[in-house]
Design an enzyme around this catalytic site. Structure first.
Site, PDB file in Angstrom:
ATOM      1  N   PRO A  28      -2.939   4.074   3.696  1.00 32.73           N
ATOM      2  CA  PRO A  28      -2.591   2.514   3.566  1.00 32.73           C
ATOM      3  C   PRO A  28      -2.380   2.168   2.303  1.00 32.73           C
ATOM      4  O   PRO A  28      -3.082   2.528   1.573  1.00 32.73           O
ATOM      5  CB  PRO A  28      -3.443   1.870   4.260  1.00 32.73           C
ATOM      6  CG  PRO A  28      -4.635   2.996   4.935  1.00 32.73           C
ATOM      7  CD  PRO A  28      -4.223   4.076   4.181  1.00 32.73           C
ATOM      8  N   LYS A  29      -1.212   1.011   2.042  1.00 34.16           N
ATOM      9  CA  LYS A  29      -1.053   0.589   0.737  1.00 34.16           C
ATOM     10  C   LYS A  29      -1.623  -0.677   0.402  1.00 34.16           C
ATOM     11  O   LYS A  29      -1.303  -1.538   1.202  1.00 34.16           O
ATOM     12  CB  LYS A  29       0.532   0.307   0.475  1.00 34.16           C
ATOM     13  CG  LYS A  29       0.889   0.163  -1.014  1.00 34.16           C
ATOM     14  CD  LYS A  29       2.256  -0.043  -1.019  1.00 34.16           C
ATOM     15  CE  LYS A  29       2.578  -0.603  -2.650  1.00 34.16           C
ATOM     16  NZ  LYS A  29       1.724  -1.649  -2.928  1.00 34.16           N
ATOM     17  N   TRP A  30      -2.739  -0.625  -0.180  1.00 32.61           N
ATOM     18  CA  TRP A  30      -3.761  -1.856  -0.296  1.00 32.61           C
ATOM     19  C   TRP A  30      -3.161  -2.896  -1.293  1.00 32.61           C
ATOM     20  O   TRP A  30      -2.379  -2.574  -2.221  1.00 32.61           O
ATOM     21  CB  TRP A  30      -5.211  -1.351  -0.884  1.00 32.61           C
ATOM     22  CG  TRP A  30      -5.651  -0.337  -0.007  1.00 32.61           C
ATOM     23  CD1 TRP A  30      -5.594   1.000   0.273  1.00 32.61           C
ATOM     24  CD2 TRP A  30      -6.363  -0.713   1.203  1.00 32.61           C
ATOM     25  NE1 TRP A  30      -6.247   1.409   1.283  1.00 32.61           N
ATOM     26  CE2 TRP A  30      -7.008   0.607   2.088  1.00 32.61           C
ATOM     27  CE3 TRP A  30      -6.885  -1.913   1.977  1.00 32.61           C
ATOM     28  CZ2 TRP A  30      -7.661   0.452   3.357  1.00 32.61           C
ATOM     29  CZ3 TRP A  30      -7.602  -1.923   2.893  1.00 32.61           C
ATOM     30  CH2 TRP A  30      -8.164  -0.819   3.654  1.00 32.61           C
ATOM     31  N   ASP A 175       0.375  -3.904   2.810  1.00 31.70           N
ATOM     32  CA  ASP A 175       1.949  -3.873   2.782  1.00 31.70           C
ATOM     33  C   ASP A 175       2.726  -2.528   2.760  1.00 31.70           C
ATOM     34  O   ASP A 175       3.741  -2.577   2.205  1.00 31.70           O
ATOM     35  CB  ASP A 175       2.266  -4.751   1.336  1.00 31.70           C
ATOM     36  CG  ASP A 175       1.523  -4.054   0.203  1.00 31.70           C
ATOM     37  OD1 ASP A 175       1.192  -3.139   0.360  1.00 31.70           O
ATOM     38  OD2 ASP A 175       2.126  -4.796  -0.809  1.00 31.70           O
ATOM     39  N   GLY A 176       2.192  -1.749   3.470  1.00 31.44           N
ATOM     40  CA  GLY A 176       2.954  -0.427   3.479  1.00 31.44           C
ATOM     41  C   GLY A 176       2.054   0.747   3.534  1.00 31.44           C
ATOM     42  O   GLY A 176       0.740   0.791   3.874  1.00 31.44           O
TER      43      GLY A 176
END
Length: 362
Positions: A28-30, A175-176
């Site tokens: 996950p993009k934190w 967010d991605g």
């Protein structure tokens, strides 16, 4: 402090791509503050994306690092603030404050968590020259017994799972997705990873602008547009800015926007922006920058009569999380039609379902 990898370290970066590439490790993009954490016994230092120390702002994490991380290590990760409704970047920004008393108060009121996703050194071993596959395995072993607020980021090599994460995790404020080739070494300040982020468009009201930092009376230049959206009550909220223009275009915009500037006696929805109490219940531009207290955030109000389409990644509460990008003018749209209702709402998703225990205290 004496470690095989010493501060400052410029974090390894990711380049933006449109689709999730196959054959990688996916995370996950934190959405928080990127930090490289150095621990040598009781000595702890938090470095930032710009290589400046952030240690003093997160005393609760300093104690957690001493308690939960190996005695001598260097870890790459993200500092976040987790709530019942997802990540709260605005609360995280509030943590950067010069007053020790306020830092202490906020460390208790809005405690932060650390999401670890890479291991640069362990004991006397410099791991930066080893492939990510080995660093990830070593990180999993090093954090096997770690407890909140220290967390190991989830990772998968399943492309379908990564695609599901991309859709679902946005509802928790992520967010991605990040894709890391298995064989990459840790390369400071190099874009050798890949990031896949959400992109959407919205029609916004142009409600004002700021002058460019190089603007002069002899050579006026537009710096950024101030964007607005109407809520259900008809209040116009400041939701973000657009500012990526060429120098030539900045000069042209001065003349294009001149007819929209307020005439004597005309009012503006944000005319009380400089009054602190006016920011209650309505998001207005002009609050003091917590990153640069001397930065001039005043603006030139415009009659809210023109609409533009912008590209954005995702919302944080009632505003765009990142800088929006100009797409085109929408002279076919009325300002009143620029409401929050047009925005796509991600499915709600709990942080605890992504990382068990995230947001809880040890």
């Amino acid at each position: 402090m004496k470690l095989p990898v010493m501060p400052p370290v410029a974090p390894m970066l990711a380049k933006a791509v449109q689709t999730i590439p196959p054959g990688a490790s996916y995370e996950p993009k934190w959405d928080g503050f990127r930090s490289v954490i150095f621990r040598d016994g009781d000595d702890v230092e938090f470095g930032s994306r710009n290589e400046r120390p952030m240690t003093r702002y997160f005393p609760e994490l300093v104690e957690a690092v001493r308690r939960e991380l190996p005695e001598r290590c260097v870890v790459d990760g993200e500092i976040v603030i987790a709530t019942d409704t997802g990540l709260d970047f605005e609360a995280l920004q509030q943590r950067i404050h010069p007053a020790v008393s306020r830092v202490t108060m906020l460390s208790e009121a809005t405690p932060a968590s650390l999401i670890a996703f890479d291991l640069l050194a362990l004991g006397d071993d410099d791991l930066t020259g080893r492939p990510f596959r080995e660093r990830r395995a070593a990180l999993e072993r090093a954090l096997a017994d770690a407890a909140p607020p220290i967390h190991l980021t989830p990772a998968t090599d399943d492309l379908a799972e990564a695609q599901r994460w991309f859709v679902e995790f946005e509802g928790a404020g992520l967010d991605g997705v990040i894709a890391k080739p298995w064989d990459i070494t840790y390369q400071q300040d190099k874009r050798v990873m890949f990031k896949i982020k959400h992109t959407r468009t919205a029609d916004c009201v142009l409600a004002g602008f700021r002058w460019h930092k190089t603007s002069t009376d002899a050579n006026p230049l537009i710096g950024s547009f101030l964007l607005g959206l109407y809520d259900d009550s008809g209040d116009l909220h400041h939701v973000g800015v657009v500012g990526a223009f060429t120098a030539a275009r900045r000069a042209e915009l001065v003349h294009e926007l001149e007819p929209l500037r307020l005439r004597d006696g005309e009012s503006h929805p944000w005319e009380r922006w400089s009054e602190a109490q006016a920011h209650t219940g309505q998001r207005l531009p002009g609050a003091v920058s917590r990153w640069n207290a001397t930065k001039d955030l005043s603006f030139v109000p415009l009659r809210p009569e023109r609409v533009l389409e912008v590209k954005y990644e995702h919302m944080e509460g009632t505003r765009f999380r990142h800088l929006a990008h100009f797409v085109r003018w929408r002279d076919d749209r009325t300002p009143a039609s620029c409401t929050y209702e047009q925005l796509e709402q991600p499915v709600d998703f709990r942080l605890d379902d992504i990382v068990p225990g995230l947001g809880t205290r040890a």
